[in-house]
Design a protein around this motif. Structure first.
Motif, PDB file in Angstrom:
ATOM      1  N   ALA A   1       0.931  -1.261  -0.009  1.00 28.11           N
ATOM      2  CA  ALA A   1      -0.006   0.136  -0.032  1.00 28.11           C
ATOM      3  C   ALA A   1       1.095   1.187   0.167  1.00 28.11           C
ATOM      4  O   ALA A   1       1.990   1.260   0.668  1.00 28.11           O
ATOM      5  CB  ALA A   1      -1.043   0.039   1.125  1.00 28.11           C
ATOM      6  N   LEU A   2       0.233   2.320  -0.778  1.00 23.92           N
ATOM      7  CA  LEU A   2       1.132   3.548  -0.892  1.00 23.92           C
ATOM      8  C   LEU A   2       0.302   4.560  -0.133  1.00 23.92           C
ATOM      9  O   LEU A   2       0.832   5.509   0.570  1.00 23.92           O
ATOM     10  CB  LEU A   2       1.473   3.805  -1.980  1.00 23.92           C
ATOM     11  CG  LEU A   2       2.248   5.143  -2.483  1.00 23.92           C
ATOM     12  CD1 LEU A   2       3.549   5.255  -1.628  1.00 23.92           C
ATOM     13  CD2 LEU A   2       2.367   5.535  -3.949  1.00 23.92           C
ATOM     14  N   LYS A   3      -0.950   4.830  -0.705  1.00 20.67           N
ATOM     15  CA  LYS A   3      -1.940   5.738  -0.193  1.00 20.67           C
ATOM     16  C   LYS A   3      -3.218   5.046  -0.143  1.00 20.67           C
ATOM     17  O   LYS A   3      -3.199   3.700  -0.643  1.00 20.67           O
ATOM     18  CB  LYS A   3      -2.053   6.803  -0.889  1.00 20.67           C
ATOM     19  CG  LYS A   3      -0.607   7.721  -0.906  1.00 20.67           C
ATOM     20  CD  LYS A   3      -0.784   8.709  -1.844  1.00 20.67           C
ATOM     21  CE  LYS A   3       0.408   9.931  -1.937  1.00 20.67           C
ATOM     22  NZ  LYS A   3       0.767  10.537  -0.459  1.00 20.67           N
ATOM     23  N   PRO A   4      -4.250   5.566   0.605  1.00 19.05           N
ATOM     24  CA  PRO A   4      -5.604   4.793   0.586  1.00 19.05           C
ATOM     25  C   PRO A   4      -5.995   4.191  -0.976  1.00 19.05           C
ATOM     26  O   PRO A   4      -6.890   3.129  -0.950  1.00 19.05           O
ATOM     27  CB  PRO A   4      -6.554   5.564   1.240  1.00 19.05           C
ATOM     28  CG  PRO A   4      -5.685   6.785   2.249  1.00 19.05           C
ATOM     29  CD  PRO A   4      -4.292   6.772   1.249  1.00 19.05           C
TER      30      PRO A   4
ATOM     31  N   TRP B   1      -5.903   1.544  -7.451  1.00 14.79           N
ATOM     32  CA  TRP B   1      -6.937   0.335  -7.429  1.00 14.79           C
ATOM     33  C   TRP B   1      -8.349   0.639  -7.741  1.00 14.79           C
ATOM     34  O   TRP B   1      -9.054  -0.089  -8.204  1.00 14.79           O
ATOM     35  CB  TRP B   1      -7.071  -0.492  -6.130  1.00 14.79           C
ATOM     36  CG  TRP B   1      -7.361   0.448  -4.859  1.00 14.79           C
ATOM     37  CD1 TRP B   1      -6.682   1.316  -4.056  1.00 14.79           C
ATOM     38  CD2 TRP B   1      -8.979   0.683  -4.576  1.00 14.79           C
ATOM     39  NE1 TRP B   1      -7.506   1.746  -3.117  1.00 14.79           N
ATOM     40  CE2 TRP B   1      -8.739   1.268  -3.485  1.00 14.79           C
ATOM     41  CE3 TRP B   1      -9.917   0.142  -5.084  1.00 14.79           C
ATOM     42  CZ2 TRP B   1      -9.954   1.491  -2.763  1.00 14.79           C
ATOM     43  CZ3 TRP B   1     -11.277   0.322  -4.653  1.00 14.79           C
ATOM     44  CH2 TRP B   1     -11.198   1.199  -3.186  1.00 14.79           C
ATOM     45  N   ARG B   2      -8.712   2.053  -7.760  1.00 13.79           N
ATOM     46  CA  ARG B   2     -10.000   2.710  -8.265  1.00 13.79           C
ATOM     47  C   ARG B   2     -10.241   2.480  -9.762  1.00 13.79           C
ATOM     48  O   ARG B   2     -11.194   2.051 -10.141  1.00 13.79           O
ATOM     49  CB  ARG B   2     -10.345   3.808  -7.671  1.00 13.79           C
ATOM     50  CG  ARG B   2     -10.360   4.119  -6.163  1.00 13.79           C
ATOM     51  CD  ARG B   2     -10.668   5.249  -5.602  1.00 13.79           C
ATOM     52  NE  ARG B   2     -10.651   5.590  -4.216  1.00 13.79           N
ATOM     53  CZ  ARG B   2     -11.555   5.174  -3.410  1.00 13.79           C
ATOM     54  NH1 ARG B   2     -12.766   4.723  -3.935  1.00 13.79           N
ATOM     55  NH2 ARG B   2     -11.349   5.251  -2.135  1.00 13.79           N
TER      56      ARG B   2
ATOM     57  N   ALA C   1       6.538   4.347   3.102  1.00  8.45           N
ATOM     58  CA  ALA C   1       5.907   4.484   4.570  1.00  8.45           C
ATOM     59  C   ALA C   1       4.430   5.176   4.155  1.00  8.45           C
ATOM     60  O   ALA C   1       4.246   5.903   3.077  1.00  8.45           O
ATOM     61  CB  ALA C   1       6.589   5.896   4.926  1.00  8.45           C
ATOM     62  N   LEU C   2       3.322   4.612   4.845  1.00 11.05           N
ATOM     63  CA  LEU C   2       2.035   4.755   4.551  1.00 11.05           C
ATOM     64  C   LEU C   2       1.721   6.431   4.158  1.00 11.05           C
ATOM     65  O   LEU C   2       2.370   7.212   5.105  1.00 11.05           O
ATOM     66  CB  LEU C   2       1.076   4.286   5.266  1.00 11.05           C
ATOM     67  CG  LEU C   2      -0.225   4.310   5.048  1.00 11.05           C
ATOM     68  CD1 LEU C   2      -0.554   3.469   3.776  1.00 11.05           C
ATOM     69  CD2 LEU C   2      -1.224   3.597   5.981  1.00 11.05           C
TER      70      LEU C   2
END
Length: 298
Positions: free
Chosen positions: A46-49, A66-67, A88-89
């Motif tokens: 994961a990188l961002k939401p 992913w959207r 880092a998220l």
């Protein structure tokens, strides 16, 4: 001991999503997007939401939504397969490890080339963990070493070698200076990143440990095994084994804590070379069900 990578690679299959899950509580029809890579994908994080980063055998690193399914950025610079990716998220920095023995840092909104280069390992880099503020990076390799780096300067701040410690995975404990590491020597270690020293070693298991993850509250870590099981460890004062999750028939290749929702009990998920993903109740090891309703993923 030295053949983990080839053993895992032998189970690599091209997966395709077809139709809907068709089970109660499913999220509906799966979506098919254009491939982000031209060869097998070896790692995803994961990188961002709404964004994820992936690395593959095509030597590239891709950032995708992913959207929409769109590949927003593609980074090329490694000379061999990318083995691990992380970030880092909510950070704009992406890190990739490779069979070319190096690690590279990429800027999501920067140039197409790497913004930092971390050479120094003698064999394939198989572990990658970044501090929450993205200022420090820990790497691990099949050369039995764990290294700590300054991400701004690329300087190696420390290097520790343990005999037979062929690193399989690394992850950073949220809010702490500790890094969890799994190994082909069948152990799971806690490293204190400040001095790059082993703070604790959990009792050795029967089989090679393949992957690890840490709960969001930093209280537990999870490790998976070539024996088909996963183990929950307490990171607090006891630092002991809490429970085991048994049910896979082949190597458990990956494990993860599932973010807790309002109606969801604490849960973990495991994936395996037996073509299944299983979801478990974290504290009791009672199986919460098979993700995708007991369908094979191949």
């Amino acid at each position: 001991m030295g053949k983990l990578q080839s053993k895992l690679s032998s189970h690599t299959t091209t997966y395709r999503a077809e139709g809907s899950v068709g089970q109660a509580g499913s999220i509906g029809a799966s979506q098919q997007h254009s491939p982000a890579h031209t060869d097998a994908v070896s790692s995803v994080a994961a990188l961002k939401p709404d964004l994820c980063v992936s690395g593959g055998r095509d030597k590239s690193v891709a950032v995708c939504s992913w959207r929409s399914g769109a590949a927003l950025r593609r980074f090329v610079g490694h000379e061999r397969e990318v083995t691990k990716v992380t970030s880092a998220l909510d950070s704009s920095r992406v890190f990739s490890a490779s069979r070319d023995k190096t690690v590279m840092m990429w800027e999501l909104h920067g140039a197409s080339g790497p913004s930092q280069h971390f050479p120094g390992h003698e064999l394939v880099v198989t572990g990658l963990a970044v501090s929450p503020d993205a200022s420090r990076l820990c790497t691990g390799s099949r050369d039995n070493t764990v290294c700590k780096w300054d991400t701004e300067t690329g300087e190696c701040l420390g290097r520790a070698t343990i005999s037979r410690n062929l690193v399989t995975h690394l992850c950073w404990v949220p809010g702490e200076p500790y890094v969890i590491q799994t190994s082909e020597d069948k152990t799971t270690r806690i490293w204190d990143s400040r001095e790059l020293q082993v703070a604790h070693t959990f009792p050795a298991k029967q089989h090679i440990q393949t992957c690890c993850d840490v709960s969001q509250d930093g209280r537990y870590c999870l490790s998976s095994s070539q024996g088909g099981e996963a183990t929950l460890w307490d990171l607090r004062q006891t630092r002991g084994r809490v429970c085991e999750y048994r049910g896979h028939f082949q190597t458990t290749t990956s494990c993860v804590f599932i973010p807790r929702g309002p109606a969801l009990a604490p849960s973990v998920a495991t994936s395996s070379s037996d073509s299944t993903v299983k979801v478990w109740h974290r504290d009791t090891a009672g199986r919460g069900g098979l993700l995708l309703g007991e369908q094979n993923l191949c």
